[in-house]
Design an enzyme around this catalytic site. Structure first.
Site, PDB file in Angstrom:
ATOM      1  N   HIS A 143       0.873  -1.181   0.000  1.00 32.68           N
ATOM      2  CA  HIS A 143       0.000   0.000   0.000  1.00 32.68           C
ATOM      3  C   HIS A 143       0.908   1.229   0.000  1.00 32.68           C
ATOM      4  O   HIS A 143       1.669   1.456   0.945  1.00 32.68           O
ATOM      5  CB  HIS A 143      -0.922   0.004   1.222  1.00 32.68           C
ATOM      6  N   GLU A 146       2.049   3.922   2.815  1.00 38.83           N
ATOM      7  CA  GLU A 146       2.609   3.457   4.084  1.00 38.83           C
ATOM      8  C   GLU A 146       4.141   3.533   4.053  1.00 38.83           C
ATOM      9  O   GLU A 146       4.847   2.524   4.058  1.00 38.83           O
ATOM     10  CB  GLU A 146       2.082   2.044   4.370  1.00 38.83           C
ATOM     11  N   ARG A 198      -3.452   4.672  -2.129  1.00 38.40           N
ATOM     12  CA  ARG A 198      -3.243   3.354  -1.523  1.00 38.40           C
ATOM     13  C   ARG A 198      -2.927   2.256  -2.538  1.00 38.40           C
ATOM     14  O   ARG A 198      -2.086   1.398  -2.300  1.00 38.40           O
ATOM     15  CB  ARG A 198      -4.504   2.980  -0.735  1.00 38.40           C
ATOM     16  N   HIS A 269       3.007  -3.230   7.057  1.00 33.24           N
ATOM     17  CA  HIS A 269       1.975  -2.235   6.795  1.00 33.24           C
ATOM     18  C   HIS A 269       2.024  -1.185   7.907  1.00 33.24           C
ATOM     19  O   HIS A 269       2.826  -1.266   8.820  1.00 33.24           O
ATOM     20  CB  HIS A 269       0.586  -2.893   6.776  1.00 33.24           C
ATOM     21  N   GLU A 344       1.622  -4.497  11.338  1.00 32.16           N
ATOM     22  CA  GLU A 344       1.114  -3.124  11.222  1.00 32.16           C
ATOM     23  C   GLU A 344       1.948  -2.227  12.136  1.00 32.16           C
ATOM     24  O   GLU A 344       1.813  -2.266  13.357  1.00 32.16           O
ATOM     25  CB  GLU A 344      -0.360  -3.075  11.626  1.00 32.16           C
TER      26      GLU A 344
END
Length: 380
Positions: A143, A146, A198, A269, A344
Site C-alpha cells: 500500500h 505506508e 493506496r 503495513h 502493522e
C-alpha cells in the site's frame, strides 16, 4: 539531503559507511557549471574582425599556447541514505544496488517483475549461500502511502548486511528476500501527486482506478460481500481476477519459483500497531493459531522491551476487519509458509503521516521483533 560537489573536475567518491546507520549513494544532477577564458586581443580593449572570428571558434592561440574554454561539467549530487527521513524510489534502489556492489558475497539484487507503469520491482537477497538455509520474505509498501514500511525494511537490510557475521545462526541460516517497494508506481505517485494514494496505478475502463494489491491474491479472492470490493472506485477494489496485477504476480512467482523453502513471510503495513496472522476471510482459527499467537506475542514483547510500544497480536479478523485475497492468507494456505504475518507498524496517533523523527525507533523495535521471531522459528 543533497550536497553539490563544488569541484572543477568531477571525482568519484567511494560509497562508504560513515556511521552504522548511514552511507552515500549518488545521482547525476541537472545542474551544470561552465567557465570560459576571456582574453583581450588588442591593447586598447577592442577586437579586430579576425580576432572576433577566432573567439567565436572558442579557441585562441596565444604565445603558442592553446586557450580553450572549459567544457560544461555536470555537478554530481550526493544523496544521503539514512533513516531520519523518507526517500524516493531512485534513492532506495540505489541503496540496495550499492549493497550488492559492496557486499557481493552475500547480496544479490534481482528484478522480480515490472509494475503496471513499467517500473522495476527489485528484490534484495541476503544469503551466505548455504544449501540448508530456509527462506524469509519481507515486503513493504504494498500500500503505497505506508512510507514507514519501506524505511523499516531498508533499515533491516542495512543492519543485516553490515553486521551479517556477528549474528546468531538463527539469522545467518536464512536466505533473506527483501522487497523494499512492492508498489513502486503508487509509491512515486504519493510523492508527486496524492499523498494518501493506496492502490497500484492500474487502468480499467480507460482510466486509472487502481487495484488494492492486498486483495488481489488468489486465496479467498472475492469471497462474500465483505473484505474486498468489485467496485473499481472503492479503496478495497480487488481487481478483475486473482493475480490480475503484475505486482502480486511478482510475489507469487518469486516465492513459488524458489528452490529454498520459506519459513517466514512478513508483509509490513501501517498504522494500527498490530501483529496479525490468518485468517482474514473468516472467524475460524487457522490450524496453527496457537503457535502463530505465541510467536507473535514474542515479537510484541521484543517491541515493548525496545521502546515501550504495545502491539496487539491476533488473527486479521479478530483485530481488524474482514479481508479477502490478502498476501498472508495466500502465503500461509497456498505457499505453505508456516509463519505468515502482517506487521502493522506505527502509529495510531499520526496514521499514515508518521513523523520522520519516529523512524529510528520504529526501525529498531521492528528489527528486534524479527530477530526474536527467527529464534522462535529455529526452536520450533
Amino acid at each position: 539531503m543533497s550536497v553539490a560537489v563544488k569541484s572543477a573536475r568531477p571525482r568519484r567518491i567511494k560509497s562508504t559507511l560513515q556511521r552504522p546507520d548511514k552511507f552515500y549513494v549518488y545521482d547525476d544532477g541537472d545542474e551544470s557549471s561552465s567557465e570560459s577564458t576571456m582574453t583581450k586581443c588588442a591593447s586598447n580593449g577592442t577586437q579586430t574582425r579576425d580576432e572576433q572570428k577566432l573567439l567565436s571558434t572558442h579557441t585562441i592561440q596565444k604565445s603558442n599556447v592553446l586557450i580553450t574554454p572549459r567544457k560544461k561539467l555536470k555537478k554530481r549530487k550526493v544523496k544521503l541514505m539514512d533513516w531520519k527521513k523518507y526517500h524516493r524510489l531512485n534513492v532506495i534502489y540505489a541503496f540496495i544496488d550499492d549493497l550488492e556492489k559492496d557486499f557481493p558475497a552475500i547480496c544479490t539484487v534481482t528484478v522480480i517483475g515490472k509494475s503496471v507503469e513499467g517500473r522495476d520491482i527489485k528484490m534484495l537477497k541476503i544469503s551466505n549461500s548455504n544449501a540448508g538455509n530456509s527462506g524469509v520474505w519481507m515486503d513493504a509498501c504494498i500500500h503505497s502511502r505506508e512510507w514507514i514500511t519501506t524505511a523499516v525494511v531498508t533499515y533491516m537490510a542495512n543492519v543485516l548486511v553490515r553486521n551479517f557475521h556477528t549474528f546468531s545462526d538463527a539469522v545467518t541460516n536464512k536466505d533473506w528476500h527483501i522487497v523494499p517497494v512492492l508498489n513502486p508506481d503508487g509509491y512515486e505517485y504519493t510523492h508527486t501527486h496524492e499523498r494518501m494514494w493506496r492502490k497500484n496505478r492500474a487502468k480499467y475502463g480507460g482510466e486509472c482506478v487502481g487495484v488494492d494489491l492486498n486483495r488481489n491474491f488468489s486465496y479467498a479472492w472475492g469471497q462474500g460481500d465483505e473484505g474486498s470490493s468489485d467496485d473499481p472506485k472503492h479503496v478495497f477494489y480487488r481487481g478483475p481476477a486473482p493475480f490480475s496485477e503484475p505486482e502480486s504476480i511478482a510475489v507469487r512467482d518469486a516465492i513459488l519459483g524458489s528452490v529454498v523453502p520459506f519459513k517466514a513471510f512478513l508483509s509490513f503495513h501501517s498504522y494500527y500497531e498490530l501483529i496479525i496472522f490468518p485468517w482474514g476471510n473468516r472467524t475460524d482459527p487457522c490450524p496453527d493459531y496457537v503457535r502463530l499467537l505465541e510467536a507473535g506475542s514474542i515479537m510484541a514483547r521484543a517491541i515493548f522491551e525496545t521502546t515501550g510500544k504495545t502491539y496487539k497480536v491476533g488473527s486479521t479478523k479478530d483485530l481488524t476487519y474482514y479481508a479477502c485475497g490478502t498476501s498472508i492468507d495466500w502465503s500461509y494456505s497456498i505457499a505453505k509458509i508456516p509463519y505468515s504475518y502482517m506487521v502493522e507498524l506505527r502509529s495510531r496517533k499520526n496514521k499514515f503521516r508518521l513523523p520522520k523523527d519516529q523512524i529510528p525507533e520504529t526501525c529498531s523495535e521492528a528489527w528486534n521483533a524479527v530477530q526474536k521471531l527467527m529464534d522462535y522459528v529455529d526452536k520450533h
